[in-house]
Each structure stands twice: as C-alpha cells, then as structure tokens.
Design a protein around this motif. Structure first.
Motif, mmCIF file in Angstrom:
data_model
loop_
_atom_site.group_PDB
_atom_site.id
_atom_site.type_symbol
_atom_site.label_atom_id
_atom_site.label_comp_id
_atom_site.label_asym_id
_atom_site.label_seq_id
_atom_site.Cartn_x
_atom_site.Cartn_y
_atom_site.Cartn_z
ATOM 1 N N GLU A 87 -49.474 -12.640 -40.142
ATOM 2 C CA GLU A 87 -48.381 -13.185 -40.050
ATOM 3 C C GLU A 87 -47.903 -13.792 -39.455
ATOM 4 O OE1 GLU A 87 -45.755 -12.412 -43.699
ATOM 5 O OE2 GLU A 87 -47.889 -13.190 -45.580
ATOM 6 N N THR A 88 -47.848 -12.833 -38.241
ATOM 7 C CA THR A 88 -47.581 -12.753 -36.872
ATOM 8 C C THR A 88 -47.516 -13.528 -36.101
ATOM 9 O OG1 THR A 88 -46.231 -9.857 -37.108
ATOM 10 C CG2 THR A 88 -46.521 -11.411 -34.637
ATOM 11 N N ILE A 89 -49.804 -14.030 -35.920
ATOM 12 C CA ILE A 89 -50.272 -13.997 -35.079
ATOM 13 C C ILE A 89 -50.007 -16.264 -36.082
ATOM 14 C CG2 ILE A 89 -52.545 -14.961 -34.974
ATOM 15 C CD1 ILE A 89 -53.175 -11.678 -34.976
ATOM 16 N N ASP A 90 -49.736 -15.386 -37.177
ATOM 17 C CA ASP A 90 -49.837 -17.530 -37.972
ATOM 18 C C ASP A 90 -48.612 -17.837 -36.726
ATOM 19 O OD1 ASP A 90 -51.964 -17.085 -40.615
ATOM 20 O OD2 ASP A 90 -52.200 -17.419 -38.982
ATOM 21 N N GLU A 91 -47.327 -17.002 -37.335
ATOM 22 C CA GLU A 91 -46.223 -17.858 -36.760
ATOM 23 C C GLU A 91 -45.858 -18.050 -35.584
ATOM 24 O OE1 GLU A 91 -43.763 -14.960 -38.629
ATOM 25 O OE2 GLU A 91 -41.742 -16.082 -36.514
ATOM 26 N N VAL A 92 -46.872 -17.345 -34.166
ATOM 27 C CA VAL A 92 -46.934 -17.753 -33.371
ATOM 28 C C VAL A 92 -47.565 -19.744 -32.826
ATOM 29 C CG1 VAL A 92 -48.658 -17.673 -31.045
ATOM 30 C CG2 VAL A 92 -47.129 -15.501 -32.216
ATOM 31 N N GLY A 93 -48.632 -19.784 -33.986
ATOM 32 C CA GLY A 93 -48.635 -20.687 -33.799
ATOM 33 C C GLY A 93 -50.244 -21.474 -33.278
ATOM 34 N N ASN A 94 -50.280 -22.605 -32.783
ATOM 35 C CA ASN A 94 -51.852 -23.038 -32.419
ATOM 36 C C ASN A 94 -51.304 -23.413 -30.876
ATOM 37 O OD1 ASN A 94 -54.742 -23.242 -33.223
ATOM 38 N ND2 ASN A 94 -53.910 -24.832 -34.583
ATOM 39 N N ASN A 95 -50.369 -24.523 -31.064
ATOM 40 C CA ASN A 95 -49.782 -24.859 -29.084
ATOM 41 C C ASN A 95 -51.096 -24.404 -28.342
ATOM 42 O OD1 ASN A 95 -48.754 -27.011 -30.558
ATOM 43 N ND2 ASN A 95 -47.097 -26.261 -30.304
ATOM 44 N N SER A 96 -50.461 -23.276 -28.024
ATOM 45 C CA SER A 96 -50.717 -22.122 -26.554
ATOM 46 C C SER A 96 -52.148 -22.272 -26.570
ATOM 47 C CB SER A 96 -50.447 -20.614 -26.584
ATOM 48 O OG SER A 96 -49.976 -20.486 -27.629
ATOM 49 N N ILE A 97 -52.829 -22.143 -27.677
ATOM 50 C CA ILE A 97 -53.683 -21.940 -28.502
ATOM 51 C C ILE A 97 -54.493 -23.255 -28.215
ATOM 52 C CG2 ILE A 97 -55.617 -21.374 -29.504
ATOM 53 C CD1 ILE A 97 -54.033 -19.368 -31.436
ATOM 54 N N GLU A 98 -54.326 -23.958 -28.561
ATOM 55 C CA GLU A 98 -54.657 -25.191 -27.957
ATOM 56 C C GLU A 98 -55.137 -25.627 -26.520
ATOM 57 O OE1 GLU A 98 -52.639 -28.381 -29.547
ATOM 58 O OE2 GLU A 98 -54.461 -29.704 -29.812
ATOM 59 N N ALA A 99 -53.978 -25.818 -25.923
ATOM 60 C CA ALA A 99 -53.841 -25.631 -24.453
ATOM 61 C C ALA A 99 -54.818 -24.030 -23.840
ATOM 62 C CB ALA A 99 -52.576 -25.530 -24.264
ATOM 63 N N LEU A 100 -54.590 -23.461 -24.261
ATOM 64 C CA LEU A 100 -56.208 -22.351 -23.524
ATOM 65 C C LEU A 100 -57.423 -23.145 -23.265
ATOM 66 C CD1 LEU A 100 -54.474 -19.100 -23.291
ATOM 67 C CD2 LEU A 100 -54.423 -21.906 -21.566
ATOM 68 N N GLN A 101 -57.992 -23.533 -25.338
ATOM 69 C CA GLN A 101 -58.812 -23.902 -24.952
ATOM 70 C C GLN A 101 -59.418 -25.138 -24.482
ATOM 71 O OE1 GLN A 101 -58.810 -24.766 -29.461
ATOM 72 N NE2 GLN A 101 -59.920 -23.238 -29.744
ATOM 73 N N ALA A 102 -58.516 -26.029 -23.904
ATOM 74 C CA ALA A 102 -58.349 -27.402 -23.297
ATOM 75 C C ALA A 102 -58.647 -26.880 -21.701
ATOM 76 C CB ALA A 102 -57.106 -28.295 -23.461
ATOM 77 N N THR A 103 -58.658 -26.080 -21.503
ATOM 78 C CA THR A 103 -58.746 -25.109 -20.335
ATOM 79 C C THR A 103 -60.363 -25.233 -19.672
ATOM 80 O OG1 THR A 103 -58.350 -23.292 -20.273
ATOM 81 C CG2 THR A 103 -56.255 -24.624 -19.364
ATOM 82 N N GLY A 104 -60.802 -24.676 -21.003
ATOM 83 C CA GLY A 104 -62.467 -23.939 -21.057
ATOM 84 C C GLY A 104 -61.979 -21.986 -21.352
ATOM 85 N N ALA A 105 -61.013 -21.651 -21.687
ATOM 86 C CA ALA A 105 -61.469 -20.485 -21.305
ATOM 87 C C ALA A 105 -61.632 -20.292 -22.520
ATOM 88 C CB ALA A 105 -59.269 -20.223 -21.790
ATOM 89 N N SER A 106 -62.441 -18.553 -22.726
ATOM 90 C CA SER A 106 -63.052 -18.609 -23.822
ATOM 91 C C SER A 106 -62.464 -17.579 -25.052
ATOM 92 C CB SER A 106 -63.943 -16.443 -23.016
ATOM 93 O OG SER A 106 -63.568 -16.354 -23.487
ATOM 94 N N TYR A 107 -62.615 -17.124 -25.918
ATOM 95 C CA TYR A 107 -61.838 -16.839 -27.161
ATOM 96 C C TYR A 107 -61.460 -15.099 -26.627
ATOM 97 C CZ TYR A 107 -60.906 -14.590 -31.631
ATOM 98 O OH TYR A 107 -60.351 -14.046 -32.195
ATOM 99 N N PHE A 108 -62.162 -14.571 -26.050
ATOM 100 C CA PHE A 108 -61.251 -13.137 -26.047
ATOM 101 C C PHE A 108 -59.640 -13.310 -24.757
ATOM 102 C CE2 PHE A 108 -63.412 -10.617 -28.085
ATOM 103 C CZ PHE A 108 -64.083 -9.814 -28.011
ATOM 104 N N HIS A 109 -60.153 -14.163 -23.621
ATOM 105 C CA HIS A 109 -59.003 -14.549 -22.871
ATOM 106 C C HIS A 109 -57.862 -14.911 -23.484
ATOM 107 C CE1 HIS A 109 -62.516 -15.921 -19.676
ATOM 108 N NE2 HIS A 109 -62.153 -14.440 -19.510
ATOM 109 N N ILE A 110 -58.389 -15.925 -24.684
ATOM 110 C CA ILE A 110 -57.565 -17.037 -25.596
ATOM 111 C C ILE A 110 -56.861 -15.742 -26.338
ATOM 112 C CG2 ILE A 110 -56.435 -18.540 -26.659
ATOM 113 C CD1 ILE A 110 -59.003 -19.860 -26.736
ATOM 114 N N ILE A 111 -57.326 -14.331 -27.003
ATOM 115 C CA ILE A 111 -56.766 -13.681 -27.348
ATOM 116 C C ILE A 111 -55.408 -13.063 -26.221
ATOM 117 C CG2 ILE A 111 -56.984 -11.144 -28.856
ATOM 118 C CD1 ILE A 111 -57.584 -13.955 -30.391
ATOM 119 N N PHE A 112 -56.596 -12.815 -25.476
ATOM 120 C CA PHE A 112 -55.080 -11.273 -24.409
ATOM 121 C C PHE A 112 -54.839 -12.038 -23.821
ATOM 122 C CE2 PHE A 112 -57.304 -7.140 -25.077
ATOM 123 C CZ PHE A 112 -58.622 -7.173 -25.591
#
Lengths: 261, 261
Positions: free
Chosen positions: A157-182
């Motif tokens: 629930e904590t992770i879901d609450e953080v929301g998708n915004n920053s994840i979307e931004a990092l995906q757009a820079t080409g970061a990998s899954y683990f980059h985004i997590i950490f």
C-alpha cells in the motif's frame, strides 16, 4: 424537495440504529449474556486487583530471573520483524500495482501475504510447535510469518501511495526496472515503510508475550508460571515490566519517526 | 531525413475509435513545435506514442531513423535516452535533492549495478552542475525537491531531461500548473534550448497565445485528427474554429491583434 433529502437521511439513520440495537440485544439474548452480572463483575475485578495484583517488596526478588527473559523476548521480536521486513520488501515490490513485473508474481505475492496475515498468531505458534517443540525458535517463526504477511500488505500500500509519476518520468529517460526501484520507489516510500516496521516491532513485542505462554519461553512463560502458582505479586510485576518495555519502545520509535519523516 | 516521423499513427482504447486517427507529420532537428487542441483531443496520447510510453495500435513512428514499434526492451531504453520528457506535475522524486533528481536523467546510460548504487562519473556530475547553473538553480542544488516552488520544480525537470543529451524533448503541458511569471521563464528556457542547443522541442499547450509566441510550427489536434499543421502566422480564426469547435471570440484568448480583419 430539499426536505425529502433530510427526511431520507433521518429515516436511513433510524433504520441503521434500529438494526444495530436489534443485533446487540439479539446477541445478548442468544448468548445468554448476563448484563447486570457483567457490570458488577467489573467492580469485583477492580477490588480483587487492588488487593492482590500489585508488585510488593518480596516479589522484587524475581527481577534477576525475569530480566534476561524480557531481553530474550524483545530481541526475538526485533529479529523476527527485521528479517520479515526484508523479505516483505521483495514480495511487496512484486505484488504492488505500480512495480510488479507480471500478473502471476503479483497474485502469488498477494496470496502469500493474505494467507500468512490471516492465520492467527496463536494458530501459527501451535502448528509450529509440532515441528520445533518448545523453544525460542517456535516463537521466532510464528512472529516471522505473521509479520511477513502484514508487512507485505503494508509495504504494497505504501508503494501504491507513492504513485506512478516519478516512475513514469524515469521510464521516459530509459532507466531500467531496477534503476527505477532503487532510485525512485524506495527513496520515496522509505519513511512510511520504516514507520510500519516500527509499528510491527511494537506489536510483536506485545504478541511475543502471548506466544511465550504457548511455547514455554520468554517473558510470557514467566508470567504464566507465576500466575499458575498463585504468586500474583510476581505476576503483576511481570505485567508491569512488559508495559514499561512497550512504552519505552513506543517513545523511541516516535522519536525515530519524527527524525526520518 | 526528418528527425521524427509519424506515419498513419492510430490509437484505439478498448476497441473504441479513436484516441489518435491516422496522424502523420514529421519534425526536423531544432524545430519548436506546439501541439494545441481541446482536452481529450489526443495530445498527451500523441506525445506518449513518440517514446512508446503508450503503444500505438497501428502506424509507424521513427525517431532518428529508427522505427520504434519493433524495438526490444533494451533498444527501447536506448531510444528513450535520446528523448527527454517533462511533465505537467513535474514527476520528481520529492524526497531527494535537486542534484539527485537531475542525475536521474543519466540512468538510461548506466549499467544496472551502477545505476542502482547511484554511481555517477565526475563528468556526469559536472555536466549536471553546468545545466543547473544555466537554469538558475545553483542556490537550490542541495535542497529537497519538496521545498521548491512550481517553477523551480519544472526547471529541475528540464535539467533532468537536458542531462540526457537528448535530440528531442517532449513537454506534456509544462506550464499548466504555473503562474504567468514562472510560465514565461520556462518557455524562455525551452526556446533557448531549441535555438542554442539545436534540440527539437515538442510541447503540448492549452495556451494558444503562448504557442503562437514561441513556436516555429503549430499542430492543431481535434478528436485524434490533425486539423492544422503550419506556421503560427497561418493560424486564422477559421482554423481555430476547426481545432476548438468554437469561434475565437468565444474562447478566452485574442487572435485579433495579429490579424487585422
């Protein structure tokens, strides 16, 4: 026309409270709960407590025996919670809507969390005693599985609450899954996760005493021992120590929360 | 050879027609393109199809000579490093500092381990520092992003996109949440980037005057179709009606000064 809304609401409330009343009275009648006796027992209990259930000077002799047990219980709870937290972190990353890898892992992870969380602690302790008999390990494992289930859900629930915004931004820079997590998910959800961790430690210390009664170890067992010997003064001292410990842990964790948040 | 080319791009959600309907256009290096249109017209979908954050249902998109639809995950990440993106809600990791957020732009270039541990080279850090200076954020460089104003946050977003050394920067309503002062600062920065660094800028905008003032080219989108594609000076009241479905006098902006009669 506006009056209709208020009438509707009032009627709705009436229906709700009547249902509640019927339910309460009905259950009292069906279970043959003697209401008057219930209330008078409280006064009797208070009187008994005041005259018997307090630590006196003589009971202080048991302190050197029970303090190590208290330490054992507290350390066991902390150990069980922290290991469970690490595993829960992995499971929650797999199970959360925003960070999951695929649906199957997500469902499996949520299933495990639900299963472990919904088995009562006492049931865990008794089942584990069959394999591990009366030892601190049983208590540790019982707390471990319960915490794993609860923390996985809480972290998801904590992770879901953080929301998708920053994840979307990092995906757009080409970061990998683990980059985004950490680099995004974990830094953003860390305060809330630590908060849950501290909460779980507090809860586990309280539960550890109960588990101790069943597994014959720790401070819970000491309480059971003195109580069954009718040594109420000693038993009350044990309870007092447990309460003090929990309050101290709570104060410490509040301070930690204030700093990290 | 155009830097960005869209050919007959169509997007359907849930088999319903059509978020994007047969969209075709091409963009050259260094152009400043604004995409305008009513809410729900498909502007955000269009932008996100370019870097495959949203998968197009059919059609071909090629960026810098590479057709994006058939790329593997690894090659897609590489493609995305050439495309920067900034968002209406900034999409920063609020708990981290400005410099950390800016350096996130380099994650697409890093191996998994280096990115996870946050090991950036000295050169990357110098470049980030230079970009932060250009955008006027040196005072805030070590501040947490949740302590910044909206305009500052958006500049951090721009810095993050710039540190990627992108060929294109996609901007999804970058000034929608900003006051007029901050909006001007952001749009001026974007124009400088396009003129001095030769980076193609594609912006979604609601504010038609801003689009008219800053762009080399305007693309008008309505209901998934491109209804206008030309220079700002060619945008007449009739085209506005095609794009927004109302006369320009009924909308809150004024084309009048630019077109006498």
């Amino acid at each position: 026309m506006r009056d209709d809304i208020f009438t509707k609401r009032r009627n709705g409330n009436l229906v709700f409270f009547s249902a509640l009343l019927i339910l309460s009275v009905g259950s009292i009648i069906i279970t043959e709960y003697d209401v008057i006796k219930g209330f008078t027992s409280i006064t009797k209990a208070v009187i008994w407590g005041g005259s018997n259930f307090y630590p006196d000077a003589e009971s202080l002799r048991i302190l050197p025996e029970i303090l190590p047990k208290l330490q054992e219980t507290v350390l066991m709870s902390i150990a069980a919670t922290t290991v469970a937290a690490v595993l829960a972190l992995v499971l929650s990353l797999a199970g959360s809507q925003t960070t999951r890898i695929n649906r199957i892992f997500s469902i499996v992870s949520r299933g495990i969390a639900s299963f472990f969380r919904n088995i009562p602690l006492v049931a865990w302790a008794m089942v584990l005693m069959i394999s591990f008999s009366q030892s601190p390990l049983t208590g540790y494992l019982a707390l471990f599985f319960g915490s794993l289930g609860f923390l996985t859900r809480a972290f998801m629930e904590t992770i879901d609450e953080v929301g998708n915004n920053s994840i979307e931004a990092l995906q757009a820079t080409g970061a990998s899954y683990f980059h985004i997590i950490f680099q995004a998910v974990l830094p953003a959800s860390m305060p809330q996760m630590i908060s849950w961790l501290l909460y779980m430690i507090e809860t586990n210390i309280r539960d550890a005493t109960l588990v101790g009664v069943l597994t014959g170890t720790g401070i819970g067992f000491s309480f059971d021992l003195y109580y069954k010997r009718f040594d109420y003064h000693a038993a009350s001292l044990v309870v007092l120590l447990i309460v003090i410990t929990v309050i101290v842990i709570e104060l410490v964790s509040n301070n930690v929360r204030r700093v990290i948040l | 050879m155009a830097l960005l080319e869209l050919k007959n791009v169509t997007k359907n959600y849930n088999n319903e027609c059509c978020a994007l309907d047969n969209v075709s256009f091409s963009v050259d290096k260094g152009e400043f393109v604004s995409i305008i249109g009513p809410s729900g017209a498909g502007k955000s979908t269009l932008l996100r199809c370019i870097n495959r954050m949203v998968e197009a249902s059919s059609g071909e998109i090629s960026v810098d000579g590479v057709i994006s639809s058939s790329l593997s995950k690894k090659k897609l990440r590489k493609l995305r490093t050439k495309i920067g993106m900034i968002f209406q809600h900034y999409n920063l990791v609020d708990r981290l500092t400005v410099i950390e957020n800016v350096l996130h732009g380099r994650l697409g270039y890093k191996s998994t381990l280096a990115g996870v541990l946050g090991r950036y080279s000295q050169e990357e850090k110098s470049q980030a520092y230079r970009i932060i200076e250009i955008l006027g954020l040196n005072e805030q460089i070590y501040k947490r992003c949740d302590q910044l104003s909206g305009g500052q946050k958006q500049r951090v977003g721009i810095a993050r996109a710039l540190v990627q050394n992108p060929k294109i920067i996609l901007c999804d309503e970058p000034i929608a949440s900003l006051d007029p002062n901050a909006s001007k600062i952001i749009m001026d920065h974007l124009r400088n980037i396009s003129k001095e660094m030769g980076i193609t800028i594609i912006v979604n905008l609601h504010q038609v005057e801003v689009a008219l003032k800053y762009s080399d080219r305007i693309i008008g989108v309505n209901r998934g179709k491109v209804v206008f594609d030309g220079a700002p000076c060619d945008l007449t009241t009739r085209q506005i009606r095609d794009i927004y479905g109302s006369e320009s006098e009924d909308l809150i902006f004024d084309l009048g000064e630019r077109h006498a009669g």
